[in-house]
Scaffold this active site. Structure first.
Site, mmCIF file in Angstrom:
data_model
loop_
_atom_site.group_PDB
_atom_site.id
_atom_site.type_symbol
_atom_site.label_atom_id
_atom_site.label_comp_id
_atom_site.label_asym_id
_atom_site.label_seq_id
_atom_site.Cartn_x
_atom_site.Cartn_y
_atom_site.Cartn_z
ATOM 1 N N LYS A 26 0.842 -1.203 0.000
ATOM 2 C CA LYS A 26 0.000 0.000 0.000
ATOM 3 C C LYS A 26 0.876 1.253 0.000
ATOM 4 O O LYS A 26 0.622 2.207 -0.739
ATOM 5 C CB LYS A 26 -0.951 -0.024 1.208
ATOM 6 C CG LYS A 26 -2.050 -1.079 1.046
ATOM 7 C CD LYS A 26 -2.857 -1.363 2.304
ATOM 8 C CE LYS A 26 -3.836 -2.507 2.040
ATOM 9 N NZ LYS A 26 -4.652 -2.895 3.191
ATOM 10 N N GLN A 83 -4.723 -1.719 9.353
ATOM 11 C CA GLN A 83 -4.736 -3.041 8.703
ATOM 12 C C GLN A 83 -5.471 -4.055 9.574
ATOM 13 O O GLN A 83 -5.270 -4.125 10.777
ATOM 14 C CB GLN A 83 -3.293 -3.491 8.427
ATOM 15 C CG GLN A 83 -3.174 -4.768 7.620
ATOM 16 C CD GLN A 83 -3.712 -4.662 6.201
ATOM 17 O OE1 GLN A 83 -3.700 -3.603 5.586
ATOM 18 N NE2 GLN A 83 -4.200 -5.764 5.674
ATOM 19 N N ASP A 143 -11.059 3.002 3.963
ATOM 20 C CA ASP A 143 -11.438 1.586 3.939
ATOM 21 C C ASP A 143 -12.958 1.416 3.854
ATOM 22 O O ASP A 143 -13.445 0.336 3.538
ATOM 23 C CB ASP A 143 -10.975 0.898 5.234
ATOM 24 C CG ASP A 143 -9.740 0.037 5.036
ATOM 25 O OD1 ASP A 143 -9.548 -0.473 3.930
ATOM 26 O OD2 ASP A 143 -8.986 -0.128 6.018
HETATM 27 N N1 GUN Z 1 -7.267 -6.803 5.536
HETATM 28 C C1 GUN Z 1 -7.690 -7.467 4.435
HETATM 29 N N2 GUN Z 1 -8.260 -6.615 3.570
HETATM 30 C C2 GUN Z 1 -8.209 -5.394 4.127
HETATM 31 C C3 GUN Z 1 -8.638 -4.101 3.701
HETATM 32 O O1 GUN Z 1 -9.209 -3.896 2.633
HETATM 33 N N3 GUN Z 1 -8.375 -3.087 4.570
HETATM 34 C C4 GUN Z 1 -7.774 -3.274 5.757
HETATM 35 N N4 GUN Z 1 -7.589 -2.220 6.545
HETATM 36 N N5 GUN Z 1 -7.374 -4.451 6.193
HETATM 37 C C5 GUN Z 1 -7.585 -5.505 5.353
#
Ligand code: GUN
Length: 295
Positions: free
Chosen positions: A54, A98, A121
């Protein structure tokens, strides 16, 4: 049995990033660089890889980013304090914690502390509500948003189709179902889950099948109506001694048996996965645009 369209997520993700470049340039010309803060608590190896990807995606697009790595021993209070700091930081337009955090952290309570205008998110209840209300100022979770983008990019019709979404998570299954049933997409949607009766028979009624269960290669050919479009959201590590790392990545769909039955299918890796990060970049740019327009 015929050859399906293999939906190339890397290609569509590159198109999304290309579109974003113009908008990023415009924002920068006005003195605004979109900024994302990514927060990881603990040392889960898969999460470390996602967080790294990311931040790298931000750098490649010329976005500002911050990576916060808190030890697994970090308290809920420490995490919430960090979020409050990020809420107040004008360089940051998007905040992402995350998932999943360590078990002592109450994820829902943490998310409530994120400013909904920075919740790229789309996990905050305000954004969940906006999705249900079809209010486009909200943020939609990146993975289902990426799935919709894949359908659009390939001209795959959703209106009037029966879509079955396997999985009812707040990250994928539920938002995916809302996007498909929205007035923009007009699909008829069934959400299936672990207690659904005769799942293969239900799935065989799907024109569009979205697999988001987290069970390696569960969806086999007998789940699929001939000619269906199949989106595989799964990212599962399975042991494989022949690979250098000792594992390989497979989806929730048994690609080898399923592909010949479908009209179009996403591979794993290289399907839905690359879209998630591209849509995170899109949400961060959108957050920057919306936050700076009101200033
Ligand atoms: N863990 C798996 N997919 C995601 C996501 O799209 N966002 C976040 N913050 N954690 C994740």
């Amino acid at each position: 049995m015929s050859t399906p369209i293999i939906i190339d997520g890397k290609e569509v993700a590159a198109q999304v990033r290309e579109r974003l470049k113009t908008e990023i340039a415009e924002l920068k010309a006005q003195g605004h660089t979109p900024g994302l803060a990514v927060v990881l608590v603990g040392e889960d190896p898969a999460s470390q890889v996602y967080v790294g990807s990311k931040v790298k995606a931000c750098t490649e697009l010329g976005l500002y980013s911050q990576k916060w790595e808190l030890p697994a021993s970090a308290t809920q209070d420490e995490l919430v304090q960090l979020i409050h700091r990020l809420n107040a930081d004008d360089r940051i337009h998007g905040i992402l914690v995350q998932s999943p955090p360590p078990p002592h952290i109450d994820e829902e309570a943490v998310i409530l502390n994120i400013d909904p205008r920075k919740d790229v998110d789309g996990f905050h209840p305000v954004n969940v509500a906006k999705l249900v209300l079809e209010d486009e100022s909200g943020f939609v979770p990146c993975t289902p948003l990426g799935c919709m983008e894949l359908l659009k990019a390939h001209g795959l019709e959703t209106a009037g189709k029966h879509a079955v979404v396997i999985g009812r998570s707040m990250i994928v299954g539920k938002p995916m179902a809302h996007l498909l049933v929205s007035k923009k997409a007009n699909a008829t949607v069934t959400i299936a889950h672990s207690r659904t009766k005769d799942l293969p028979a239900l799935c065989r009624t799907a024109d569009i099948l979205v697999a988001a269960v987290g069970r390696p290669e569960m969806v086999t050919a007998d789940y699929i109506k001939p000619g269906a479009v199949v989106l595989d959201v799964g990212i599962n590590r399975i042991d494989d001694a022949t690979r250098p790392r000792g594992y390989r990545i497979v989806g929730d769909v048994d690609y080898t048996s399923a592909a010949p039955v479908c009209s179009a299918i996403t591979p794993v890796p290289g399907g839905v996965g690359p879209m998630t990060i591209a849509m995170l970049m899109a949400n961060t740019v959108k957050a920057c645009r919306q936050l700076t327009a009101s200033r």
